[in-house]
Design a protein around this motif. Structure first.
Motif, PDB file in Angstrom:
ATOM      1  N   LEU A  31       0.831  -1.199   0.000  1.00 22.07           N
ATOM      2  CA  LEU A  31       0.000   0.000   0.000  1.00 22.07           C
ATOM      3  C   LEU A  31       0.870   1.255   0.000  1.00 22.07           C
ATOM      4  CD1 LEU A  31      -2.968   0.962   0.156  1.00 22.07           C
ATOM      5  CD2 LEU A  31      -2.640   1.102   2.635  1.00 22.07           C
ATOM      6  N   GLU A  32       1.927   1.243   0.768  1.00 22.15           N
ATOM      7  CA  GLU A  32       2.834   2.395   0.820  1.00 22.15           C
ATOM      8  C   GLU A  32       3.471   2.641  -0.541  1.00 22.15           C
ATOM      9  OE1 GLU A  32       6.251   4.123   3.787  1.00 22.15           O
ATOM     10  OE2 GLU A  32       6.138   1.955   3.532  1.00 22.15           O
ATOM     11  N   ASN A  33       3.802   1.571  -1.242  1.00 23.97           N
ATOM     12  CA  ASN A  33       4.421   1.690  -2.559  1.00 23.97           C
ATOM     13  C   ASN A  33       3.413   2.049  -3.645  1.00 23.97           C
ATOM     14  OD1 ASN A  33       6.926   1.024  -1.496  1.00 23.97           O
ATOM     15  ND2 ASN A  33       6.613  -1.156  -1.833  1.00 23.97           N
ATOM     16  N   GLY A  34       2.132   1.896  -3.345  1.00 22.00           N
ATOM     17  CA  GLY A  34       1.100   2.219  -4.326  1.00 22.00           C
ATOM     18  C   GLY A  34       0.920   1.141  -5.368  1.00 22.00           C
ATOM     19  N   ALA A  35       1.369  -0.049  -5.050  1.00 20.10           N
ATOM     20  CA  ALA A  35       1.254  -1.159  -5.993  1.00 20.10           C
ATOM     21  C   ALA A  35      -0.079  -1.881  -5.791  1.00 20.10           C
ATOM     22  CB  ALA A  35       2.405  -2.141  -5.783  1.00 20.10           C
ATOM     23  N   ASN A  36      -0.865  -1.973  -6.828  1.00 21.61           N
ATOM     24  CA  ASN A  36      -2.120  -2.730  -6.789  1.00 21.61           C
ATOM     25  C   ASN A  36      -3.027  -2.309  -5.638  1.00 21.61           C
ATOM     26  OD1 ASN A  36      -1.291  -4.375  -8.983  1.00 21.61           O
ATOM     27  ND2 ASN A  36      -0.065  -5.591  -7.571  1.00 21.61           N
ATOM     28  N   ASP A  37      -3.271  -1.029  -5.505  1.00 22.02           N
ATOM     29  CA  ASP A  37      -4.057  -0.526  -4.382  1.00 22.02           C
ATOM     30  C   ASP A  37      -5.398  -1.219  -4.232  1.00 22.02           C
ATOM     31  OD1 ASP A  37      -2.177   1.288  -3.448  1.00 22.02           O
ATOM     32  OD2 ASP A  37      -2.970   2.947  -4.636  1.00 22.02           O
ATOM     33  N   GLU A  38      -6.113  -1.374  -5.316  1.00 23.03           N
ATOM     34  CA  GLU A  38      -7.446  -1.987  -5.235  1.00 23.03           C
ATOM     35  C   GLU A  38      -7.372  -3.414  -4.704  1.00 23.03           C
ATOM     36  OE1 GLU A  38     -10.461  -0.662  -5.512  1.00 23.03           O
ATOM     37  OE2 GLU A  38      -9.506   1.275  -5.869  1.00 23.03           O
ATOM     38  N   GLU A  39      -6.425  -4.196  -5.209  1.00 22.83           N
ATOM     39  CA  GLU A  39      -6.293  -5.578  -4.756  1.00 22.83           C
ATOM     40  C   GLU A  39      -5.855  -5.636  -3.301  1.00 22.83           C
ATOM     41  OE1 GLU A  39      -4.155  -8.298  -7.347  1.00 22.83           O
ATOM     42  OE2 GLU A  39      -4.521  -6.925  -9.009  1.00 22.83           O
ATOM     43  N   VAL A  40      -4.930  -4.761  -2.923  1.00 22.92           N
ATOM     44  CA  VAL A  40      -4.440  -4.742  -1.548  1.00 22.92           C
ATOM     45  C   VAL A  40      -5.573  -4.372  -0.597  1.00 22.92           C
ATOM     46  CG1 VAL A  40      -2.873  -3.578   0.059  1.00 22.92           C
ATOM     47  CG2 VAL A  40      -2.051  -4.264  -2.184  1.00 22.92           C
ATOM     48  N   ILE A  41      -6.352  -3.359  -0.940  1.00 23.94           N
ATOM     49  CA  ILE A  41      -7.453  -2.940  -0.063  1.00 23.94           C
ATOM     50  C   ILE A  41      -8.521  -4.025   0.011  1.00 23.94           C
ATOM     51  CG2 ILE A  41      -9.346  -1.285   0.206  1.00 23.94           C
ATOM     52  CD1 ILE A  41      -7.409   0.855  -0.864  1.00 23.94           C
ATOM     53  N   ARG A  42      -8.800  -4.657  -1.101  1.00 17.95           N
ATOM     54  CA  ARG A  42      -9.778  -5.749  -1.101  1.00 17.95           C
ATOM     55  C   ARG A  42      -9.325  -6.867  -0.166  1.00 17.95           C
ATOM     56  NH1 ARG A  42      -9.879  -7.079  -6.434  1.00 17.95           N
ATOM     57  NH2 ARG A  42     -10.782  -5.053  -6.730  1.00 17.95           N
ATOM     58  N   ALA A  43      -8.046  -7.223  -0.235  1.00 14.15           N
ATOM     59  CA  ALA A  43      -7.516  -8.276   0.638  1.00 14.15           C
ATOM     60  C   ALA A  43      -7.542  -7.832   2.099  1.00 14.15           C
ATOM     61  CB  ALA A  43      -6.093  -8.634   0.220  1.00 14.15           C
ATOM     62  N   MET A  44      -7.142  -6.580   2.354  1.00 11.82           N
ATOM     63  CA  MET A  44      -7.124  -6.072   3.730  1.00 11.82           C
ATOM     64  C   MET A  44      -8.525  -6.031   4.327  1.00 11.82           C
ATOM     65  SD  MET A  44      -4.281  -3.031   3.311  1.00 11.82           S
ATOM     66  CE  MET A  44      -4.368  -2.422   4.986  1.00 11.82           C
ATOM     67  N   THR A  45      -9.508  -5.703   3.513  1.00 14.04           N
ATOM     68  CA  THR A  45     -10.889  -5.639   3.984  1.00 14.04           C
ATOM     69  C   THR A  45     -11.377  -7.013   4.425  1.00 14.04           C
ATOM     70  OG1 THR A  45     -11.319  -3.778   2.529  1.00 14.04           O
ATOM     71  CG2 THR A  45     -13.239  -4.967   3.328  1.00 14.04           C
ATOM     72  N   GLN A  46     -10.873  -8.052   3.785  1.00 13.36           N
ATOM     73  CA  GLN A  46     -11.274  -9.417   4.128  1.00 13.36           C
ATOM     74  C   GLN A  46     -10.388 -10.026   5.206  1.00 13.36           C
ATOM     75  OE1 GLN A  46     -11.003 -11.303   0.332  1.00 13.36           O
ATOM     76  NE2 GLN A  46     -12.848 -10.315  -0.465  1.00 13.36           N
ATOM     77  N   GLY A  47      -9.312  -9.316   5.591  1.00 15.88           N
ATOM     78  CA  GLY A  47      -8.349  -9.855   6.538  1.00 15.88           C
ATOM     79  C   GLY A  47      -8.814  -9.831   7.980  1.00 15.88           C
ATOM     80  N   GLU A  48      -8.057 -10.521   8.790  1.00 14.94           N
ATOM     81  CA  GLU A  48      -8.294 -10.567  10.231  1.00 14.94           C
ATOM     82  C   GLU A  48      -7.012 -10.172  10.927  1.00 14.94           C
ATOM     83  OE1 GLU A  48      -9.688 -14.413  11.387  1.00 14.94           O
ATOM     84  OE2 GLU A  48     -11.264 -14.437   9.876  1.00 14.94           O
ATOM     85  N   LEU A  49      -7.148  -9.482  12.060  1.00 17.07           N
ATOM     86  CA  LEU A  49      -5.985  -9.011  12.793  1.00 17.07           C
ATOM     87  C   LEU A  49      -6.166  -9.324  14.268  1.00 17.07           C
ATOM     88  CD1 LEU A  49      -3.318  -7.392  12.685  1.00 17.07           C
ATOM     89  CD2 LEU A  49      -4.678  -5.326  12.984  1.00 17.07           C
ATOM     90  N   ALA A  50      -5.237 -10.126  14.815  1.00 10.30           N
ATOM     91  CA  ALA A  50      -5.262 -10.433  16.245  1.00 10.30           C
ATOM     92  C   ALA A  50      -4.660  -9.232  16.968  1.00 10.30           C
ATOM     93  CB  ALA A  50      -4.445 -11.696  16.525  1.00 10.30           C
ATOM     94  N   TRP A  51      -5.483  -8.509  17.693  1.00 11.21           N
ATOM     95  CA  TRP A  51      -5.090  -7.235  18.286  1.00 11.21           C
ATOM     96  C   TRP A  51      -4.557  -7.456  19.702  1.00 11.21           C
ATOM     97  CZ3 TRP A  51      -4.167  -3.224  15.507  1.00 11.21           C
ATOM     98  CH2 TRP A  51      -4.019  -1.974  16.099  1.00 11.21           C
ATOM     99  N   SER A  52      -3.336  -7.986  19.809  1.00  7.88           N
ATOM    100  CA  SER A  52      -2.692  -8.164  21.107  1.00  7.88           C
ATOM    101  C   SER A  52      -1.863  -6.920  21.414  1.00  7.88           C
ATOM    102  CB  SER A  52      -1.799  -9.415  21.077  1.00  7.88           C
ATOM    103  OG  SER A  52      -0.763  -9.248  20.133  1.00  7.88           O
TER     104      SER A  52
END
Length: 194
Positions: A31-52
């Motif tokens: 995302l920082e590099n601006g590579a494939n923003d749409e695909e990266v955001i789509r994947a991030m939206t579906q992701g899960e994050l263990a918030w420890s």
């Protein structure tokens, strides 16, 4: 390593949703590099994050750095676009491209896997930037006695990025990258006959 971890492609051609800190870190790098923003955001939206507690600090710092980098890049691109020409088309294109970039960042800011506090922080940063930039543009337009610049800025407001985010995936990517990088360095004077 970074981009490859996030960008594991399923047979259907979709990115792998991040589920570990390493996956998220790779997505943030992409995302920082601006590579494939749409695909990266789509994947991030579906992701899960263990918030420890350990992940929370590291991830918050990293996403804030990425967000700041992208906002600075957005500001630089808008300034560069506005400096290319003073005609109405260039101004409107710069405003719309900036709004599309802000909409993309807004989509990142509201990713459901992020805790509410982080979403509010990122959304707040984005809102403050948009308000400052819009206010600065309006202040600059006050010197134009015809009122055209003020009208163009108000009708193509940067503050509408959140509404643009709803349909952002259907919009083409901002044209500024192509226009700026491929535009001749010498300005041309255009004469329009009426």
């Amino acid at each position: 390593m970074g981009f490859i971890a996030c960008c594991a492609i399923y047979p259907q051609g979709e990115m792998k949703a991040p589920c570990s800190y390493a996956d998220w870190s790779a997505c943030l790098e992409a995302l920082e590099n601006g590579a494939n923003d749409e695909e990266v955001i789509r994947a991030m939206t579906q992701g899960e994050l263990a918030w420890s507690s350990g992940v929370a600090n590291l991830f918050s710092e990293r996403i804030s750095e990425v967000f700041s980098t992208r906002l600075q890049r957005c500001a630089n691109r808008m300034a560069r676009d506005l400096n290319l020409g003073a005609d109405e088309i260039t101004l409107v294109r710069a405003l719309l491209d900036t709004r599309r970039n802000l909409a993309l960042l807004y989509r990142v800011a509201i990713i459901p896997a992020f805790p509410q506090m982080l979403r509010e922080h990122l959304s707040g940063e984005l809102k403050r930037y948009a308000e400052r930039a819009h206010s600065s543009l309006e202040d600059s337009a006050k010197r134009d006695r015809s009122g055209k610049l003020t009208s163009l800025i108000r009708h193509n407001s940067l503050l509408g990025y959140d509404a643009s985010a709803a349909c952002a995936s259907s919009l083409p990517m901002p044209a500024s990258n192509y226009v700026v990088e491929n535009m001749p360095t010498t300005a041309r004077k255009r004469t329009i006959l009426a």
